[in-house]
Design an enzyme around this catalytic site. Sequence first.
Site, short mmCIF file in Angstrom:
data_model
loop_
_atom_site.label_atom_id
_atom_site.label_comp_id
_atom_site.label_asym_id
_atom_site.label_seq_id
_atom_site.Cartn_x
_atom_site.Cartn_y
_atom_site.Cartn_z
N GLY A 13 0.82 -1.04 0.00
CA GLY A 13 -0.12 -0.02 -0.25
C GLY A 13 0.95 1.26 -0.01
O GLY A 13 0.56 2.31 0.60
N TYR A 148 -15.30 -2.97 7.51
CA TYR A 148 -13.81 -2.14 7.88
C TYR A 148 -13.71 -2.45 9.38
O TYR A 148 -12.40 -3.13 9.84
CB TYR A 148 -13.70 -0.75 7.58
CG TYR A 148 -12.41 -0.04 7.82
CD1 TYR A 148 -11.41 -0.49 7.24
CD2 TYR A 148 -12.46 1.06 8.78
CE1 TYR A 148 -9.91 -0.05 7.30
CE2 TYR A 148 -11.14 1.54 9.02
CZ TYR A 148 -9.98 1.07 8.21
OH TYR A 148 -8.87 1.84 8.52
N ILE A 178 -5.87 10.38 9.80
CA ILE A 178 -4.76 10.95 9.61
C ILE A 178 -4.88 12.06 8.46
O ILE A 178 -5.56 11.92 7.56
CB ILE A 178 -3.86 9.71 9.09
CG1 ILE A 178 -3.74 8.65 10.00
CG2 ILE A 178 -2.52 10.30 8.88
CD1 ILE A 178 -3.30 8.78 11.48
C1 AKB Z 1 -11.36 5.80 7.75
O1 AKB Z 1 -11.86 6.97 7.80
O2 AKB Z 1 -11.55 5.02 7.19
C2 AKB Z 1 -9.94 5.55 8.36
C3 AKB Z 1 -9.64 5.31 9.65
C4 AKB Z 1 -10.24 6.28 10.96
O3 AKB Z 1 -9.31 4.21 9.93
N1 AKB Z 1 -9.26 6.96 8.17
#
Ligand code: AKB
Length: 325
Positions: A13, A148, A178
């Site tokens: 990545g 996620y 980030i």
């Molecule tokens: C997202 O918004 O999916 C990422 C995270 C906070 O893992 N930036």
Amino acid sequence: MSKKNMKKILVTGSVGQIGSELTMALRKKHGNDNVLATGRKTKPSETLLNSGPFEFIDIVKKETVEKVVKDYDIDTIYNMAAILSATGEEKPLLCWDVNMNGLYNILELAREYEMTRVFVPSSIAAFGPETPRIDTPQETVLKPKTMYGVTKVAGELLADYYFKRFNVDVRGVRYPGIISSETLPGGGTTDYAVAIYYEAIKNKRYTCFVKKDTTLPMMYMPDCIKGTIDLMEVDLSKLKHHSDFNLASMSFSAGELASEIKKHIPEFICDYKPDFRQVIADSWPQSIDDSAARKEWGWKPSYNLSSMTKDMLEKLGKRHEEGKL
Ligand code: AKB
């Protein structure tokens, strides 16, 4: 440094938001030729291409990773390839495939080739609506509601399993959002906190996809890179946790971010049109207790909202003047 002690690092990545800057920082530290940058499809920047080796791989296809592990004699991996939260809700199966099957391949290769160390990023997305939202503790409820988040919790557990069961030295942190000036993030819920700076410089206007009072934990890229490398370098004997360190730096609402930018660009206007990402943001903590990271490996961030904003606007403003934004 003798060849035996020389680290050969693979960054997956590396074309992404964190991977691109992490690769450059690692090249500076360990020598350009010792850090292999890899990506799946996206064309790498000239900076990445001209500073050291680059290969296309797909972490879901183990043989493509194994080939570069052998060719470059890799002993350390930073697995930065991932599908983030918003894309993960649009393509949940892809998210599972890359974040879980990809991770499994990376951990298996680390085990098979007896690698020195692996970095596996987790995220505040590991938490969910049942988690305490203020000063979220290190040990707490992990019941995320996004794919996620599911892959992040399972990834933490899998990584810690590899440490305990196979002695693979896997380490990782729960990154907040980030913010960076070099490479745009893609497909995350916290992306608004980066896009707002670009739009403020380019158009003096931004339509934010979360509500004005949405508050999330965030971090500036220099702190993110420093924390990542510091954790990977600390002596193993100091660590009680491994793949799931809470990591915090600053927390602010979208409205507070817009007001901070307005101090530098008074004509800047931000309006708010929440979309499906609002629900994701509302399921995440507002602030994080990172005392375990501070205690075990000396984590200490340097930037706050005001110093980050000054730096972001200076960097992006310069690129805009040069016609490079
Ligand atoms: C997202 O918004 O999916 C990422 C995270 C906070 O893992 N930036």
